[in-house]
Design an enzyme around this catalytic site. Structure first.
Site, PDB file in Angstrom:
ATOM      1  N   HIS A  51      11.832  -0.953 -12.597  1.00  0.00           N
ATOM      2  CA  HIS A  51      11.661  -2.398 -12.763  1.00  0.00           C
ATOM      3  C   HIS A  51      11.712  -3.053 -11.395  1.00  0.00           C
ATOM      4  O   HIS A  51      12.731  -2.978 -10.697  1.00  0.00           O
ATOM      5  CB  HIS A  51      12.770  -2.952 -13.661  1.00  0.00           C
ATOM      6  CG  HIS A  51      12.609  -4.404 -14.007  1.00  0.00           C
ATOM      7  ND1 HIS A  51      13.320  -4.995 -15.029  1.00  0.00           N
ATOM      8  CD2 HIS A  51      11.837  -5.390 -13.480  1.00  0.00           C
ATOM      9  CE1 HIS A  51      12.994  -6.276 -15.108  1.00  0.00           C
ATOM     10  NE2 HIS A  51      12.088  -6.537 -14.167  1.00  0.00           N
ATOM     11  N   HIS A 110       0.810  -1.222   0.000  1.00  0.00           N
ATOM     12  CA  HIS A 110       0.000   0.000   0.000  1.00  0.00           C
ATOM     13  C   HIS A 110       0.847   1.278   0.000  1.00  0.00           C
ATOM     14  O   HIS A 110       1.937   1.326   0.550  1.00  0.00           O
ATOM     15  CB  HIS A 110      -0.921   0.009   1.228  1.00  0.00           C
ATOM     16  CG  HIS A 110      -0.161   0.058   2.527  1.00  0.00           C
ATOM     17  ND1 HIS A 110       0.230   1.224   3.130  1.00  0.00           N
ATOM     18  CD2 HIS A 110       0.291  -0.952   3.323  1.00  0.00           C
ATOM     19  CE1 HIS A 110       0.892   0.963   4.246  1.00  0.00           C
ATOM     20  NE2 HIS A 110       0.947  -0.351   4.381  1.00  0.00           N
TER      21      HIS A 110
END
Length: 203
Positions: free
Chosen positions: A142, A133
């Site tokens: 990446h 979150h």
């Protein structure tokens, strides 16, 4: 439109093509600068990168190139020419509420992205990784296979989080970093570089 041009006929391109099929694309073709290539994952390689403008009116585009700087350059070229860049999300990924995923990003199988997280442009959230979150991922980030970001992590542009790496909660990582495979990041990273080990240190 159900026709897609993928730029980059590599292993990464193969995975992106599989996801594109699951997203409803029926006709998938590749462009790649290796003129010896004829097929990738059963799809035709129809030309080199510079020829993308031939397909502007007939196909969507996805840039499947691992190098983030090259990915950015080609993304900007395609966008400037008016090409329609798409985002690919595997149907087996779990994307929770209020998650924003930038144009040209790919989210692969087994990924979990939790609430209120933002993934920037041209990102790769790779197989079985997780982003918890309130994370903020910059452009061309990446998150490699099996890497895990805890809650409220901030990752700068063009940073690579290596396979199996773990980033503790509330950590900030600056632009242009390489976090090695299996590293554990427990402190903010404020200087661009390569970080390895447990806990992660610059190398």
């Amino acid at each position: 439109m159900d026709r897609l041009i993928i730029i980059g006929a590599s292993g990464h391109g193969k995975v992106c093509a599989d996801i594109a099929e699951k997203n409803g694309y029926r006709d998938i073709f590749f462009l790649d600068d290796d003129r010896e290539l004829r097929f990738c994952a059963g799809h035709k390689v129809v030309g080199v990168t510079a020829e993308f403008e031939k397909y502007l009116d007939s196909a969507d585009f996805f840039i499947a190139i691992g190098n983030s700087r090259i990915r950015q350059r080609i993304t900007e070229e395609v966008e400037s020419a008016g090409g329609n860049l798409i985002t690919l999300v595997h149907p087996g990924a779990v994307i929770e509420k209020n998650v924003l995923i930038g144009t040209g990003s790919v989210v692969m199988a087994g990924v979990v992205i939790n609430s209120e997280t933002t993934v920037g442009k041209g990102g790769i959230i790779n197989t079985s990784s997780s982003v918890d979150h309130d994370c903020r991922l910059g452009d061309y980030v990446h998150v490699a296979v099996g890497a895990h970001l805890a809650g409220a992590v901030s990752v700068g542009n063009h940073t690579w989080i290596g396979a199996g790496a773990i980033v503790s909660n509330n950590i900030r990582i600056c632009d242009g970093c390489m976090i090695g495979a299996g590293a554990v990041v427990v402190r903010d990273i404020e200087i661009s570089g390569t970080y390895m080990g447990v806990p992660a240190g610059i190398h």
